[in-house]
Design an enzyme around this catalytic site. Sequence first.
Site, PDB file in Angstrom:
ATOM      1  N   ASP A  38       3.393  -7.016  -0.592  1.00 58.45           N
ATOM      2  CA  ASP A  38       2.995  -6.775   0.807  1.00 58.45           C
ATOM      3  C   ASP A  38       3.836  -7.673   1.699  1.00 58.45           C
ATOM      4  O   ASP A  38       4.453  -8.629   1.204  1.00 58.45           O
ATOM      5  CB  ASP A  38       1.490  -7.108   0.985  1.00 58.45           C
ATOM      6  CG  ASP A  38       0.857  -6.317   2.126  1.00 58.45           C
ATOM      7  OD1 ASP A  38       1.237  -6.571   3.286  1.00 58.45           O
ATOM      8  OD2 ASP A  38      -0.005  -5.453   1.889  1.00 58.45           O
ATOM      9  N   ASN A  91       2.833   2.594  -1.394  1.00 53.21           N
ATOM     10  CA  ASN A  91       1.670   2.825  -0.541  1.00 53.21           C
ATOM     11  C   ASN A  91       1.751   2.156   0.823  1.00 53.21           C
ATOM     12  O   ASN A  91       1.040   2.537   1.747  1.00 53.21           O
ATOM     13  CB  ASN A  91       0.449   2.299  -1.336  1.00 53.21           C
ATOM     14  CG  ASN A  91      -0.768   2.120  -0.506  1.00 53.21           C
ATOM     15  OD1 ASN A  91      -1.445   3.091  -0.187  1.00 53.21           O
ATOM     16  ND2 ASN A  91      -1.074   0.877  -0.133  1.00 53.21           N
ATOM     17  N   TYR A 155       4.135   9.468  12.612  1.00 49.76           N
ATOM     18  CA  TYR A 155       3.290   9.341  11.412  1.00 49.76           C
ATOM     19  C   TYR A 155       3.243  10.660  10.652  1.00 49.76           C
ATOM     20  O   TYR A 155       3.460  10.711   9.442  1.00 49.76           O
ATOM     21  CB  TYR A 155       1.878   8.894  11.819  1.00 49.76           C
ATOM     22  CG  TYR A 155       0.989   8.549  10.640  1.00 49.76           C
ATOM     23  CD1 TYR A 155       1.127   7.327   9.968  1.00 49.76           C
ATOM     24  CD2 TYR A 155       0.015   9.435  10.181  1.00 49.76           C
ATOM     25  CE1 TYR A 155       0.324   7.002   8.885  1.00 49.76           C
ATOM     26  CE2 TYR A 155      -0.786   9.116   9.096  1.00 49.76           C
ATOM     27  CZ  TYR A 155      -0.636   7.896   8.459  1.00 49.76           C
ATOM     28  OH  TYR A 155      -1.435   7.581   7.374  1.00 49.76           O
ATOM     29  N   LYS A 159       4.742  11.389   6.861  1.00 52.56           N
ATOM     30  CA  LYS A 159       3.851  11.757   5.752  1.00 52.56           C
ATOM     31  C   LYS A 159       4.229  13.127   5.174  1.00 52.56           C
ATOM     32  O   LYS A 159       4.066  13.357   3.975  1.00 52.56           O
ATOM     33  CB  LYS A 159       2.389  11.694   6.199  1.00 52.56           C
ATOM     34  CG  LYS A 159       1.923  10.270   6.518  1.00 52.56           C
ATOM     35  CD  LYS A 159       2.067   9.331   5.335  1.00 52.56           C
ATOM     36  CE  LYS A 159       1.603   7.914   5.620  1.00 52.56           C
ATOM     37  NZ  LYS A 159       1.723   7.023   4.455  1.00 52.56           N
ATOM     38  N   THR A 190     -10.492   1.531   6.074  1.00 56.09           N
ATOM     39  CA  THR A 190      -9.615   0.373   5.814  1.00 56.09           C
ATOM     40  C   THR A 190      -9.280  -0.257   7.166  1.00 56.09           C
ATOM     41  O   THR A 190      -9.698   0.251   8.220  1.00 56.09           O
ATOM     42  CB  THR A 190      -8.277   0.813   5.163  1.00 56.09           C
ATOM     43  OG1 THR A 190      -7.530   1.581   6.125  1.00 56.09           O
ATOM     44  CG2 THR A 190      -8.469   1.623   3.902  1.00 56.09           C
TER      45      THR A 190
END
Length: 250
Positions: A38, A91, A155, A159, A190
């Site tokens: 990360d 991810n 976005y 995707k 999240t």
Amino acid sequence: MDYDFGGKVALITGAGSGIGRATALAFGKSGASVIVSDVNEQGGDETVDLIKQTGGQAIFIRCDVADASAVDEMVEQALKEYGHLDYGHNNAGIANVQADEWDEDVWARSLSINLTGVMHCMRAEVKAMRERGGGAIVNTSSINGLTGNASQPAYVSTKHGVIGLTRHGALKWAKDNIRVNCVCPGVIETAMTEAVASNPQYRAAMENMTPLGRMGRPEEIAGAVLWLCSDQASFVTGHPLVIDGGATVA
Ligand SMILES: NC(=O)c1ccc[n+]([C@@H]2O[C@H](COP(=O)([O-])OP(=O)(O)OC[C@H]3O[C@@H](n4cnc5c(N)ncnc54)[C@H](O)[C@@H]3O)[C@@H](O)[C@H]2O)c1
């Protein structure tokens, strides 16, 4: 389902939070050695601690997936530590909820992390997996990879791109015994969706558009990632697996 990933090595990007953390914890619990990656060092360290608390093995490697050489170094470091690589969950991603994605800089940043970042990781992982004689890669797309979205042009484009890249990888690396799939989550609780989840009105709207009547949990995506990596999915490749409580069915 409980898996036995003893002796396997899994690398997860964006593992300092949310879906990536849930996948890292699930791999750790299943016996895999986990590379938690990360840009967020604190989140990454916390994930490693959580894995160790349940008796698992993990290390943290800080890496910005938009930086190609940092990604190559991350995989090299992972190989030095654990000797080989079996699974990659690519991810890491950003959503830009507040920013105007028609802005050139916002657009470029989204692409560099959400799409080019996935490409960097796949490229580096495949090199290592070939040497191992195979492996499995799971990218994180979204239901926004399958449907339109009126508010987030970058976005939604990234995707969609992740699904294209997944299909390409599945065809290109099938001969190397590397399966490449992606998950397409619906709305999952999240940090990314905190603004929605904490506003009762937005949350209700989100829940109403989901036939199962609630937001998803990160563990529900992690379960799908582990299945796609497991031998249970040995004939599955190039597949965008939708996990959305039915949101895209109607
Ligand atoms: N939460 C949802 O509803 C939802 C739905 C569909 C898809 N997704 C996708 O799932 C993935 C994970 O999102 P989440 O919901 O767990 O969000 P999150 O914000 O909890 O986690 C994303 C993680 O990615 C990390 N990250 C951001 N930029 C990075 C970079 N350049 N390099 C490395 N790491 C970076 C962040 O530090 C963070 O830890 C994203 O790709 C997101 O687009 C989320």
